[in-house]
Design a protein around this motif. Structure first.
Motif, PDB file in Angstrom:
ATOM      1  N   VAL A   1      41.365  14.333  77.345  1.00  0.00           N
ATOM      2  CA  VAL A   1      40.864  15.527  78.021  1.00  0.00           C
ATOM      3  C   VAL A   1      40.515  16.565  76.969  1.00  0.00           C
ATOM      4  N   THR A   2      39.574  17.413  77.304  1.00  0.00           N
ATOM      5  CA  THR A   2      39.253  18.575  76.481  1.00  0.00           C
ATOM      6  C   THR A   2      39.633  19.810  77.282  1.00  0.00           C
ATOM      7  N   LEU A   3      40.414  20.666  76.664  1.00  0.00           N
ATOM      8  CA  LEU A   3      40.883  21.886  77.316  1.00  0.00           C
ATOM      9  C   LEU A   3      40.177  23.091  76.713  1.00  0.00           C
ATOM     10  N   GLU A   4      39.920  24.085  77.550  1.00  0.00           N
ATOM     11  CA  GLU A   4      39.349  25.348  77.079  1.00  0.00           C
ATOM     12  C   GLU A   4      40.515  26.262  76.720  1.00  0.00           C
ATOM     13  N   ALA A   5      40.748  26.452  75.424  1.00  0.00           N
ATOM     14  CA  ALA A   5      41.920  27.215  74.988  1.00  0.00           C
ATOM     15  C   ALA A   5      41.659  27.830  73.626  1.00  0.00           C
ATOM     16  N   ALA A   6      41.173  29.055  73.625  1.00  0.00           N
ATOM     17  CA  ALA A   6      40.918  29.759  72.363  1.00  0.00           C
ATOM     18  C   ALA A   6      42.234  30.247  71.762  1.00  0.00           C
ATOM     19  N   ASP A   7      42.185  30.568  70.482  1.00  0.00           N
ATOM     20  CA  ASP A   7      43.331  31.157  69.775  1.00  0.00           C
ATOM     21  C   ASP A   7      44.552  30.246  69.706  1.00  0.00           C
ATOM     22  N   VAL A   8      44.327  28.943  69.708  1.00  0.00           N
ATOM     23  CA  VAL A   8      45.422  27.994  69.489  1.00  0.00           C
ATOM     24  C   VAL A   8      45.480  27.716  67.987  1.00  0.00           C
ATOM     25  N   PRO A   9      46.664  27.754  67.378  1.00  0.00           N
ATOM     26  CA  PRO A   9      46.754  27.496  65.931  1.00  0.00           C
ATOM     27  C   PRO A   9      46.122  26.158  65.548  1.00  0.00           C
ATOM     28  N   ALA A  10      45.497  26.121  64.397  1.00  0.00           N
ATOM     29  CA  ALA A  10      44.751  24.938  63.946  1.00  0.00           C
ATOM     30  C   ALA A  10      45.677  23.893  63.343  1.00  0.00           C
ATOM     31  N   HIS A  11      46.602  23.397  64.146  1.00  0.00           N
ATOM     32  CA  HIS A  11      47.545  22.374  63.694  1.00  0.00           C
ATOM     33  C   HIS A  11      47.542  21.225  64.700  1.00  0.00           C
ATOM     34  N   ALA A  12      47.359  20.008  64.202  1.00  0.00           N
ATOM     35  CA  ALA A  12      47.460  18.839  65.078  1.00  0.00           C
ATOM     36  C   ALA A  12      48.924  18.620  65.440  1.00  0.00           C
ATOM     37  N   LEU A  13      49.146  18.167  66.654  1.00  0.00           N
ATOM     38  CA  LEU A  13      50.507  17.907  67.128  1.00  0.00           C
ATOM     39  C   LEU A  13      50.568  16.488  67.686  1.00  0.00           C
TER      40      LEU A  13
ATOM     41  N   ALA B   1      43.868  11.255  87.677  1.00  0.00           N
ATOM     42  CA  ALA B   1      45.338  11.354  87.650  1.00  0.00           C
ATOM     43  C   ALA B   1      45.871  11.155  86.236  1.00  0.00           C
ATOM     44  N   ALA B   2      45.333  10.173  85.505  1.00  0.00           N
ATOM     45  CA  ALA B   2      45.773   9.936  84.132  1.00  0.00           C
ATOM     46  C   ALA B   2      45.435  11.124  83.240  1.00  0.00           C
ATOM     47  N   CYS B   3      44.256  11.680  83.418  1.00  0.00           N
ATOM     48  CA  CYS B   3      43.863  12.849  82.631  1.00  0.00           C
ATOM     49  C   CYS B   3      44.755  14.046  82.945  1.00  0.00           C
ATOM     50  N   ASP B   4      45.154  14.191  84.204  1.00  0.00           N
ATOM     51  CA  ASP B   4      46.053  15.288  84.576  1.00  0.00           C
ATOM     52  C   ASP B   4      47.420  15.135  83.902  1.00  0.00           C
ATOM     53  N   VAL B   5      47.887  13.891  83.754  1.00  0.00           N
ATOM     54  CA  VAL B   5      49.157  13.652  83.070  1.00  0.00           C
ATOM     55  C   VAL B   5      49.056  14.092  81.604  1.00  0.00           C
ATOM     56  N   LEU B   6      47.930  13.755  80.946  1.00  0.00           N
ATOM     57  CA  LEU B   6      47.738  14.168  79.557  1.00  0.00           C
ATOM     58  C   LEU B   6      47.709  15.688  79.423  1.00  0.00           C
ATOM     59  N   ALA B   7      46.960  16.334  80.295  1.00  0.00           N
ATOM     60  CA  ALA B   7      46.888  17.797  80.248  1.00  0.00           C
ATOM     61  C   ALA B   7      48.263  18.401  80.519  1.00  0.00           C
ATOM     62  N   GLY B   8      49.019  17.795  81.437  1.00  0.00           N
ATOM     63  CA  GLY B   8      50.361  18.276  81.741  1.00  0.00           C
ATOM     64  C   GLY B   8      51.303  18.142  80.560  1.00  0.00           C
ATOM     65  N   ALA B   9      51.160  17.052  79.806  1.00  0.00           N
ATOM     66  CA  ALA B   9      51.997  16.865  78.616  1.00  0.00           C
ATOM     67  C   ALA B   9      51.709  17.962  77.595  1.00  0.00           C
ATOM     68  N   ALA B  10      50.426  18.281  77.409  1.00  0.00           N
ATOM     69  CA  ALA B  10      50.075  19.363  76.485  1.00  0.00           C
ATOM     70  C   ALA B  10      50.641  20.690  76.966  1.00  0.00           C
ATOM     71  N   GLY B  11      50.614  20.894  78.266  1.00  0.00           N
ATOM     72  CA  GLY B  11      51.126  22.130  78.836  1.00  0.00           C
ATOM     73  C   GLY B  11      52.621  22.301  78.687  1.00  0.00           C
ATOM     74  N   ARG B  12      53.336  21.220  78.457  1.00  0.00           N
ATOM     75  CA  ARG B  12      54.794  21.298  78.281  1.00  0.00           C
ATOM     76  C   ARG B  12      55.186  21.913  76.939  1.00  0.00           C
ATOM     77  N   VAL B  13      54.265  21.904  75.978  1.00  0.00           N
ATOM     78  CA  VAL B  13      54.599  22.434  74.657  1.00  0.00           C
ATOM     79  C   VAL B  13      53.956  23.791  74.376  1.00  0.00           C
ATOM     80  N   SER B  14      53.116  24.263  75.302  1.00  0.00           N
ATOM     81  CA  SER B  14      52.410  25.520  75.059  1.00  0.00           C
ATOM     82  C   SER B  14      52.031  26.180  76.375  1.00  0.00           C
ATOM     83  N   THR B  15      52.403  27.433  76.538  1.00  0.00           N
ATOM     84  CA  THR B  15      52.011  28.153  77.753  1.00  0.00           C
ATOM     85  C   THR B  15      50.496  28.361  77.784  1.00  0.00           C
ATOM     86  N   THR B  16      49.882  28.496  76.608  1.00  0.00           N
ATOM     87  CA  THR B  16      48.422  28.627  76.553  1.00  0.00           C
ATOM     88  C   THR B  16      47.753  27.365  77.067  1.00  0.00           C
TER      89      THR B  16
END
Length: 203
Positions: A54-66, A113-128
């Motif tokens: 998935v590609t998320l619209e999220a400006a001002d996220v630190p430029a670090h891969a996780l 549904a699979a894409c929503d799971v991926l986006a949800g996983a990203a959301g668990r580590v960042s409120t942004t």
């Protein structure tokens, strides 16, 4: 490509959409679909492993891969990868699906549904990221081999036939070096760039 055409143990061309294209050298680089020819050409098994992103619209996220080790509420184990981009988007991938390989790339289906799971996983580590809008959902099949190593080199028993596949999720990263090594092998008889013995299709 429908078929690799041979005569007297040497390649003579390919058949594409019913049309014969003559050639004295052919590189099979069809990703997971290379596996359709693998048995007939005495190549190691190549199969497709489906993945989502998935590609998320999220400006001002630190430029670090996780790179994450993540378990869903129902116990599934995922290894999501999160890559912020300079354009204010964040790319998230790393979910495997064992669905069978379709006949062609046009048949690849995206699971919301699979894409929503991926986006949800990203959301668990960042409120942004938790509040970010999904702007793109994608799916693809990565070509993999049983031993995890790519196939790069001559097709056994067919003069003028070469193969480059099985790079898993690292195909784009390794494509330039693979292409140069194969060009050297085809034009000069041996690669100068790197030692291809570990990736020999005859292994």
């Amino acid at each position: 490509m429908e078929d690799l055409l041979q005569r007297d143990g040497a390649v003579r061309g390919v058949r594409v959409d019913g049309e014969v294209l003559e050639a004295d050298a052919v590189v099979l680089a069809m990703g997971p679909w290379t596996g359709r020819l693998a048995t007939r050409l005495r190549l190691p098994r190549v199969y497709g492993l489906k993945g989502y992103s998935v590609t998320l619209e999220a400006a001002d996220v630190p430029a670090h891969a996780l790179f994450m080790d993540y378990r869903t509420a129902d116990g599934r184990h995922l290894e999501p990868e999160i890559f912020p981009r300079p354009d204010g988007t964040v790319y998230v991938c790393g979910m495997r699906d064992r669905q069978p390989l379709p006949e062609s790339a046009e048949g690849v289906e995206v699971s919301d549904a699979a894409c929503d799971v991926l986006a949800g996983a990203a959301g668990r580590v960042s409120t942004t990221l938790a509040a970010a809008r999904i702007t793109r959902r994608q799916a693809c099949y990565r070509p993999v081999t049983d031993d995890g190593l790519p196939l790069i080199g001559r097709v056994p028993g067919v003069k003028g036939a070469y193969v480059a596949t099985g790079h898993g999720p690292w195909g784009m990263l390794n494509a330039p070096a693979t292409g140069l090594a194969l060009a050297e092998l085809i034009a000069d008889g041996a690669p100068k760039l790197l030692d291809l013995r570990a990736f020999d299709p005859a292994r």
